[in-house]
Write a protein that holds these residues in place. Structure first.
Motif, PDB file in Angstrom:
ATOM      1  N   UNK A 163       7.156  16.580  24.333  1.00  0.00           N
ATOM      2  CA  UNK A 163       6.494  15.354  24.776  1.00  0.00           C
ATOM      3  C   UNK A 163       5.807  14.701  23.580  1.00  0.00           C
ATOM      4  N   UNK A 164       5.858  13.368  23.487  1.00  0.00           N
ATOM      5  CA  UNK A 164       5.212  12.685  22.354  1.00  0.00           C
ATOM      6  C   UNK A 164       3.741  13.048  22.182  1.00  0.00           C
ATOM      7  N   UNK A 165       3.007  13.185  23.280  1.00  0.00           N
ATOM      8  CA  UNK A 165       1.575  13.488  23.191  1.00  0.00           C
ATOM      9  C   UNK A 165       1.305  14.847  22.557  1.00  0.00           C
ATOM     10  N   UNK A 166       2.254  15.755  22.642  1.00  0.00           N
ATOM     11  CA  UNK A 166       2.053  17.106  22.116  1.00  0.00           C
ATOM     12  C   UNK A 166       2.187  17.166  20.602  1.00  0.00           C
ATOM     13  N   UNK A 167       2.776  16.152  19.992  1.00  0.00           N
ATOM     14  CA  UNK A 167       2.949  16.168  18.542  1.00  0.00           C
ATOM     15  C   UNK A 167       1.597  16.268  17.825  1.00  0.00           C
ATOM     16  N   UNK A 168       0.608  15.533  18.310  1.00  0.00           N
ATOM     17  CA  UNK A 168      -0.725  15.580  17.709  1.00  0.00           C
ATOM     18  C   UNK A 168      -1.343  16.966  17.751  1.00  0.00           C
ATOM     19  N   UNK A 169      -1.065  17.710  18.814  1.00  0.00           N
ATOM     20  CA  UNK A 169      -1.553  19.099  18.908  1.00  0.00           C
ATOM     21  C   UNK A 169      -0.950  19.964  17.811  1.00  0.00           C
ATOM     22  N   UNK A 170       0.333  19.792  17.601  1.00  0.00           N
ATOM     23  CA  UNK A 170       1.015  20.589  16.578  1.00  0.00           C
ATOM     24  C   UNK A 170       0.482  20.271  15.186  1.00  0.00           C
ATOM     25  N   UNK A 171       0.241  18.995  14.915  1.00  0.00           N
ATOM     26  CA  UNK A 171      -0.303  18.602  13.607  1.00  0.00           C
ATOM     27  C   UNK A 171      -1.698  19.190  13.441  1.00  0.00           C
ATOM     28  N   UNK A 172      -2.503  19.137  14.487  1.00  0.00           N
ATOM     29  CA  UNK A 172      -3.862  19.701  14.425  1.00  0.00           C
ATOM     30  C   UNK A 172      -3.809  21.197  14.110  1.00  0.00           C
ATOM     31  N   UNK A 173      -2.931  21.914  14.775  1.00  0.00           N
ATOM     32  CA  UNK A 173      -2.799  23.356  14.522  1.00  0.00           C
ATOM     33  C   UNK A 173      -2.254  23.625  13.118  1.00  0.00           C
ATOM     34  N   UNK A 174      -1.379  22.757  12.659  1.00  0.00           N
ATOM     35  CA  UNK A 174      -0.837  22.903  11.312  1.00  0.00           C
ATOM     36  C   UNK A 174      -1.944  22.741  10.268  1.00  0.00           C
ATOM     37  N   UNK A 224       0.193  21.384  28.629  1.00  0.00           N
ATOM     38  CA  UNK A 224       0.843  21.065  27.352  1.00  0.00           C
ATOM     39  C   UNK A 224       1.082  22.335  26.528  1.00  0.00           C
ATOM     40  N   UNK A 225       0.103  23.223  26.503  1.00  0.00           N
ATOM     41  CA  UNK A 225       0.262  24.456  25.732  1.00  0.00           C
ATOM     42  C   UNK A 225       1.352  25.349  26.318  1.00  0.00           C
TER      43      UNK A 225
END
Length: 166
Positions: A58-69, A93-94
């Motif tokens: 999902x597009x909204x989940x991309x920001x989560x991945x960047x934050x974790x990165x 989402x998780x």
């Protein structure tokens, strides 16, 4: 500094066919217009980047991945606060990210009731490739800008983000 090149790209920022509100500060109306264009483009790009990480992301989940990165292991509640969603939405989402093999959870050693979320090796690799491609696009699109202008834009956006988070 260089403008967005939006020209007469009317995104509804000036109601009434571009009519200006009497007494309105032109600088703030220009800011609203340019942010509207930027945010519209950012939403479209976020969807593209999410699909590059994984076709089912999902597009909204991309920001989560960047934050974790960028920040490493975090509690789901921290991520929810950063993204601005509730615990139920974050949990959903998780779960989806776990199902895609991009994140994993582990017990928080500081609090046995809590969980820490982190990128899997696969998630880190995929996010890294997409972020590097995005950085290369910025370099290509802004190669005619002076690096000091790029740094100044980043500084001003960070300053704006800081104000908006309060």
């Amino acid at each position: 500094m260089h403008g967005s090149g939006s020209g007469n790209d009317d995104d509804g920022a000036g109601a009434g066919g571009g009519a200006v509100t009497p007494g309105a500060d032109q600088e703030y109306l220009s800011l609203e217009r340019e942010l509207t264009v930027l945010l519209r483009r950012a939403r479209a790009n976020q969807g593209e980047m999410a699909r590059e990480v994984h076709p089912d992301l999902e597009p909204a989940a991309y920001g989560l991945l960047v934050r974790l990165d960028e920040y490493g292991r975090q509690r789901a509640t921290e991520l929810a606060g950063y993204i601005g969603v509730g615990k139920a939405t974050m949990s959903r989402q998780l779960r989806a990210l776990e199902d895609l093999g991009l994140v994993a959870r582990e017990p928080d050693p500081a609090d046995g009731r809590a969980w820490l979320v982190h990128l899997t090796d696969e998630g880190r690799t995929r996010v890294g490739l997409v972020r590097e491609a995005r950085r290369a696009r910025y370099v290509s699109q802004l190669n005619h800008w002076d690096r000091r202008e790029v740094a100044e834009l980043a500084r001003l956006l960070a300053q704006l983000n800081g104000v908006m988070e309060r």
